[in-house]
Design a protein around this motif. Structure first.
Motif, PDB file in Angstrom:
ATOM      1  N   SER A   1       0.838  -1.207   0.000  1.00 13.67           N
ATOM      2  CA  SER A   1       0.000   0.000   0.000  1.00 13.67           C
ATOM      3  C   SER A   1       0.873   1.258   0.000  1.00 13.67           C
ATOM      4  O   SER A   1       0.531   2.266  -0.618  1.00 13.67           O
ATOM      5  CB  SER A   1      -1.010  -0.055   1.154  1.00 13.67           C
ATOM      6  OG  SER A   1      -0.650   0.760   2.202  1.00 13.67           O
TER       7      SER A   1
ATOM      8  N   LEU B   1       2.019   1.751  -3.568  1.00 14.13           N
ATOM      9  CA  LEU B   1       0.907   2.242  -4.398  1.00 14.13           C
ATOM     10  C   LEU B   1       0.616   3.716  -4.159  1.00 14.13           C
ATOM     11  O   LEU B   1       0.150   4.426  -5.042  1.00 14.13           O
ATOM     12  CB  LEU B   1      -0.366   1.444  -4.081  1.00 14.13           C
ATOM     13  CG  LEU B   1      -0.524   0.121  -4.814  1.00 14.13           C
ATOM     14  CD1 LEU B   1      -1.797  -0.572  -4.362  1.00 14.13           C
ATOM     15  CD2 LEU B   1      -0.589   0.371  -6.333  1.00 14.13           C
ATOM     16  N   ASN B   2       0.873   4.159  -2.911  1.00 16.50           N
ATOM     17  CA  ASN B   2       0.515   5.534  -2.550  1.00 16.50           C
ATOM     18  C   ASN B   2       1.703   6.483  -2.469  1.00 16.50           C
ATOM     19  O   ASN B   2       1.542   7.619  -2.025  1.00 16.50           O
ATOM     20  CB  ASN B   2      -0.204   5.536  -1.193  1.00 16.50           C
ATOM     21  CG  ASN B   2      -1.621   5.017  -1.322  1.00 16.50           C
ATOM     22  OD1 ASN B   2      -2.490   5.725  -1.821  1.00 16.50           O
ATOM     23  ND2 ASN B   2      -1.844   3.774  -0.929  1.00 16.50           N
TER      24      ASN B   2
ATOM     25  N   HIS C   1       3.221   8.248  -4.519  1.00 14.97           N
ATOM     26  CA  HIS C   1       3.096   9.519  -5.252  1.00 14.97           C
ATOM     27  C   HIS C   1       2.325  10.555  -4.432  1.00 14.97           C
ATOM     28  O   HIS C   1       2.420  11.740  -4.686  1.00 14.97           O
ATOM     29  CB  HIS C   1       2.396   9.279  -6.594  1.00 14.97           C
ATOM     30  CG  HIS C   1       0.993   8.779  -6.448  1.00 14.97           C
ATOM     31  ND1 HIS C   1       0.704   7.491  -6.087  1.00 14.97           N
ATOM     32  CD2 HIS C   1      -0.198   9.409  -6.573  1.00 14.97           C
ATOM     33  CE1 HIS C   1      -0.616   7.332  -6.012  1.00 14.97           C
ATOM     34  NE2 HIS C   1      -1.171   8.490  -6.300  1.00 14.97           N
ATOM     35  N   ARG C   2       1.514  10.086  -3.440  1.00 23.94           N
ATOM     36  CA  ARG C   2       0.774  11.020  -2.582  1.00 23.94           C
ATOM     37  C   ARG C   2       1.123  10.729  -1.115  1.00 23.94           C
ATOM     38  O   ARG C   2       0.270  10.634  -0.239  1.00 23.94           O
ATOM     39  CB  ARG C   2      -0.739  10.891  -2.840  1.00 23.94           C
ATOM     40  CG  ARG C   2      -1.267   9.453  -2.749  1.00 23.94           C
ATOM     41  CD  ARG C   2      -2.749   9.352  -3.008  1.00 23.94           C
ATOM     42  NE  ARG C   2      -3.537   9.979  -1.973  1.00 23.94           N
ATOM     43  CZ  ARG C   2      -3.955   9.352  -0.859  1.00 23.94           C
ATOM     44  NH1 ARG C   2      -3.628   8.098  -0.621  1.00 23.94           N
ATOM     45  NH2 ARG C   2      -4.688  10.001   0.014  1.00 23.94           N
ATOM     46  N   PHE C   3       2.450  10.633  -0.908  1.00 22.16           N
ATOM     47  CA  PHE C   3       2.982  10.159   0.360  1.00 22.16           C
ATOM     48  C   PHE C   3       2.405  10.900   1.572  1.00 22.16           C
ATOM     49  O   PHE C   3       1.956  10.283   2.536  1.00 22.16           O
ATOM     50  CB  PHE C   3       4.511  10.306   0.319  1.00 22.16           C
ATOM     51  CG  PHE C   3       5.184   9.895   1.594  1.00 22.16           C
ATOM     52  CD1 PHE C   3       5.376   8.563   1.884  1.00 22.16           C
ATOM     53  CD2 PHE C   3       5.616  10.855   2.507  1.00 22.16           C
ATOM     54  CE1 PHE C   3       5.999   8.175   3.066  1.00 22.16           C
ATOM     55  CE2 PHE C   3       6.237  10.476   3.683  1.00 22.16           C
ATOM     56  CZ  PHE C   3       6.431   9.132   3.959  1.00 22.16           C
TER      57      PHE C   3
ATOM     58  N   ASP D   1      -0.320  12.793   1.998  1.00 18.65           N
ATOM     59  CA  ASP D   1      -1.754  12.569   2.223  1.00 18.65           C
ATOM     60  C   ASP D   1      -2.012  11.144   2.703  1.00 18.65           C
ATOM     61  O   ASP D   1      -2.887  10.900   3.533  1.00 18.65           O
ATOM     62  CB  ASP D   1      -2.548  12.853   0.944  1.00 18.65           C
ATOM     63  CG  ASP D   1      -2.695  14.351   0.727  1.00 18.65           C
ATOM     64  OD1 ASP D   1      -3.088  15.050   1.677  1.00 18.65           O
ATOM     65  OD2 ASP D   1      -2.385  14.826  -0.374  1.00 18.65           O
ATOM     66  N   TYR D   2      -1.263  10.223   2.158  1.00 18.40           N
ATOM     67  CA  TYR D   2      -1.405   8.817   2.563  1.00 18.40           C
ATOM     68  C   TYR D   2      -1.078   8.679   4.060  1.00 18.40           C
ATOM     69  O   TYR D   2      -1.834   8.077   4.831  1.00 18.40           O
ATOM     70  CB  TYR D   2      -0.472   7.967   1.701  1.00 18.40           C
ATOM     71  CG  TYR D   2      -0.344   6.541   2.149  1.00 18.40           C
ATOM     72  CD1 TYR D   2      -1.417   5.659   2.057  1.00 18.40           C
ATOM     73  CD2 TYR D   2       0.860   6.057   2.658  1.00 18.40           C
ATOM     74  CE1 TYR D   2      -1.291   4.332   2.461  1.00 18.40           C
ATOM     75  CE2 TYR D   2       1.000   4.749   3.064  1.00 18.40           C
ATOM     76  CZ  TYR D   2      -0.078   3.894   2.970  1.00 18.40           C
ATOM     77  OH  TYR D   2       0.050   2.592   3.379  1.00 18.40           O
TER      78      TYR D   2
ATOM     79  N   THR E   1      -3.857  10.013   6.116  1.00 12.33           N
ATOM     80  CA  THR E   1      -5.005   9.102   6.186  1.00 12.33           C
ATOM     81  C   THR E   1      -4.728   7.976   7.179  1.00 12.33           C
ATOM     82  O   THR E   1      -5.556   7.656   8.040  1.00 12.33           O
ATOM     83  CB  THR E   1      -5.288   8.494   4.783  1.00 12.33           C
ATOM     84  OG1 THR E   1      -5.342   9.555   3.850  1.00 12.33           O
ATOM     85  CG2 THR E   1      -6.575   7.713   4.757  1.00 12.33           C
TER      86      THR E   1
END
Ligand code: HEM
Length: 485
Positions: free
Chosen positions: A4, A7-8, A10-12, A14-15, A18
Motif C-alpha cells: 500500500s 501504491l501511494n 506519489h501522494r505520500f 496525504d497517505y 489518512t
C-alpha cells in the motif's frame, strides 16, 4: 504495509495523514533489518520528543548521512557540536543590523525585482510558473545576507537556475534516502544511478556556487572588519553592514591557514541557503496558491491593507497615479488577518512536512507506544495540521479565522508542538520572526498589485521531497490590479 505504501508513494503525505487519522495519530512500521519506524503526528508525542525528552531524540548519524552535502553543519549536528553552532547562529542573527537589513533587502527586492518580473510576465500574456519566480526571488533574498552578494536571478531574461535546482536535488534525494535501506542508496551512490546520479551532479554545482560567492565577496573592500559593498559605496540603501559569511572567515575551524574555505564552511553556508531559501520559497508558493483558490480570503487581506494605502494618499498628492504600491515591513507587521492567513496556509502546507529523529534509549511515548533504542521516528507535521482531533471538524478547510482571537485583535497562540511548522523546543527555527515579517510584506505587496489565475487543468500537488515544493510548479496568468486610490 509495503504494497500500500508503494501504491501511494506519489501522494505520500496525504497517505500518511489518512493512515495516522485511522490509527489515532501513531503507528509502528517495520522494514528490512535496521528499519524500525514509529510514525506519529500526536501532539503529546511531539511535545515529549521535541521538548521534554529532547536529549533522547537526536537526529542521529543516519540522518546526517542523508544530507552529506551539509556535512557537520547545524542542520545535521547533534549534541555539543549542534549546541555550539546554534549559539553562534543566534549570535549572528542578533548582530547589529542584520535582521533590519534582511527586512529592507527583501522589501527592496520586491520593488526592484519581483514586481517588474511579474509585470513582464503579464505583458508577455503567457502562463508562467509562479513557483519558479518565487524560487528566484527567495534565492536572491537569501544569498545577499549570507554572502553580501546579489545573485540577480530575478531579471527578466530569466538566468539559469542550476544552483536552486541543485539545492532541490539535495532535498529530493534526502527524501529518497529516507525510504530505502541504507545499503541500497549507498550502492546506488557508488554506481551513480537513479536519484543518486542527480545528487552526484548537484554537489559540485553547490561547491562552485559557494566558491564564486566567496570570490565576489572578497572583491569588496574590507574596512575594519566591516564589509563595504559595491552597492553601499554607490549609496544604495540596500547594502549590508555585515554578512553572515564574515562571522566565519577568521575561524580556523572554517578556514585554513591560507584563508581557503574548509569543508565545514562550505557545509555551513549551504546550510544557511537551505534554511532560508527553501522554506520561505515553499511557503510563499502555497500561500499564494491558497489565496488564488480562496478569493474571499484575498479580499479580506486587501481590506486590511486598504487603510494603509488610504493613509499614504492623504500624505502624498501623487498617490493617485498608476505606480505600484510597495508595503513596508513595519506596515504589514501588525496586520492580524494577513498573519492568520499565512499560518493557516503553513498549517495545511508546512514547508518541512516531516521531521526525523532517532531514539537513543528505550522509552514509552505518551500515546503508549514503546520505542527501542535505535528506532527511527518520523513526525508528520503535514498530518498534524490535518487532524480533526487537533483542529476540529473543519480541519481540511482553509479558514484563517481560526487563528484570530475571539476579540479579533490578535493572532491566537497555538503551542509549537501542535503547530510544528517552525519545529518546537530547543531546536526550533531561529529565523521564524524575520521570515514571517518578510513573507507578510511580500504577499501584501504582490496581492495588492496583482490578480492571479491558475491555468485550467494544471494540477498542483506536493513533490516527493524533504521540502514541500510543488511537483508541477504553479502555472498561472497574472493581471495588474489598477486600484483607484
Ligand atoms: C517559512 C520560513 C521558515 C520555516 C517554515 C522554517 C522552519 C524550520 C524548521 C522546521 C526547522 C527545524 C529543522 C530541523 O532541524 O529539522 C528550522 C530550523 C532552523 N531555521 Fe528555519 N524556517 C524558516 C525560515 C528560516 C530563515 C529565514 C532562517 C534564517 C535565515 C532560518 C534559520 C533556521 C536555523 C538556523 C535553524 C536551525 C535550528 C537548530 O538546528 O537549532 N529559518 N526552521
Amino acid at each position: 504495509m509495503l504494497p500500500s505504501l508503494v501504491l501511494n508513494l506519489h501522494r505520500f503525505h496525504d497517505y500518511l495523514a489518512t493512515v495516522l487519522g485511522a490509527t489515532g495519530g501513531s503507528f509502528q512500521a517495520r522494514g528490512p533489518p535496521g528499519m524500525r519506524f514509529l510514525i506519529t503526528c500526536d501532539p503529546e508525542n511531539v511535545r515529549h520528543m521535541l521538548v521534554s525528552s529532547f536529549v533522547n531524540y537526536p537526529k542521529g548519524e543516519e540522518f546526517a548521512s542523508f544530507f552529506d552535502v551539509m556535512g557537520d553543519s547545524f542542520f545535521n549536528a547533534d549534541g555539543e557540536s549542534w549546541r555550539r553552532q546554534r549559539t553562534r547562529v543566534q549570535h549572528i542573527m542578533s548582530a547589529s543590523g542584520l535582521l533590519g537589513f534582511m527586512a529592507r533587502w527583501c522589501r527592496d527586492k520586491v520593488e526592484t525585482g519581483l514586481l517588474p518580473l511579474l509585470s513582464y510576465m503579464e505583458d508577455n500574456n503567457a502562463p508562467f510558473d509562479l513557483e519558479d519566480v518565487l524560487t528566484r526571488f527567495t534565492f536572491d533574498m537569501t544569498a545577499m545576507p549570507v554572502f553580501g552578494v546579489d545573485t540577480g536571478r530575478l531579471s527578466t531574461d530569466l538566468p539559469p537556475t542550476h544552483v536552486p535546482t541543485a539545492m532541490d536535488a539535495v532535498m529530493e534525494v534526502g527524501f529518497f534516502r529516507h525510504t530505502v535501506p541504507v545499503s541500497c542508496w549507498r550502492l546506488m551512490r557508488r554506481l551513480k544511478i537513479g536519484p543518486e546520479r542527480k545528487l552526484a551532479e548537484a554537489q559540485p554545482v553547490l561547491r562552485r556556487f559557494v566558491d564564486e560567492m566567496l570570490e565576489r565577496r572578497k572583491k569588496k573592500k574590507l574596512k575594519g572588519g566591516v564589509i563595504i559593498s559595491e552597492e553601499q559605496t554607490a549609496g544604495s540603501r540596500a547594502a549590508p553592514d555585515v554578512d553572515i559569511a564574515s562571522f566565519y572567515m577568521d575561524d580556523p575551524e572554517y578556514v585554513d591557514e591560507g584563508g581557503e574555505p574548509r569543508e565545514f564552511l562550505y557545509a555551513t553556508l549551504i546550510n544557511y541557503m537551505v534554511a532560508g531559501r527553501d522554506t520561505v520559497g515553499a511557503t510563499l508558493a502555497w500561500f499564494l496558491y491558497n489565496l488564488i483558490r480562496h478569493p474571499r480570503v484575498a479580499d479580506a487581506i486587501r481590506a486590511e491593507l486598504a487603510p494603509i494605502v488610504a493613509a499614504r494618499k492623504l500624505k502624498s498628492a501623487t498617490a493617485a497615479d498608476d505606480t505600484m504600491v510597495v508595503f513596508e515591513p513595519e506596515e504589514t507587521k501588525p496586520l492580524v488577518y494577513l498573519h492568520a492567513a499565512l499560518f493557516e496556509s503553513m498549517r495545511l502546507y508546512p514547508p518541512v512536512p516531516i521531521e526525523r529523529k532517532e531514539a537513543l534509549a528505550e522509552d514509552v511515548l505518551p500515546s503508549g507506544h514503546r520505542v527501542r533504542a535505535g528506532d527511527k521516528i518520523l513526525i508528520s507535521v503535514y498530518a498534524m495540521g490535518r487532524m480533526e482531533g487537533v483542529w476540529g471538524e473543519d480541519c481540511a478547510e482553509y479558514r484563517p479565522e481560526r487563528w484570530v482571537t475571539a476579540e479579533g485583535g490578535a493572532v491566537r497562540h497555538v503551542p509549537a508542538h501542535r503547530f510544528a511548522s517552525f519545529h518546537a523546543g530547543p531546536r526550533s527555527c531561529l529565523g521564524k520572526d524575520i521570515s514571517v515579517a518578510q513573507m507578510k510584506c511580500v504577499v501584501a505587496t504582490v496581492l495588492w498589485n496583482f490578480d492571479f489565475e491558475v491555468v485550467e487543468g494544471h494540477v498542483v500537488e506536493p513533490k516527493l521531497s524533504v521540502i514541500l515544493q510543488m511537483k508541477n510548479g504553479l502555472l498561472v496568468r497574472a493581471k495588474r490590479r489598477r486600484v483607484v486610490r
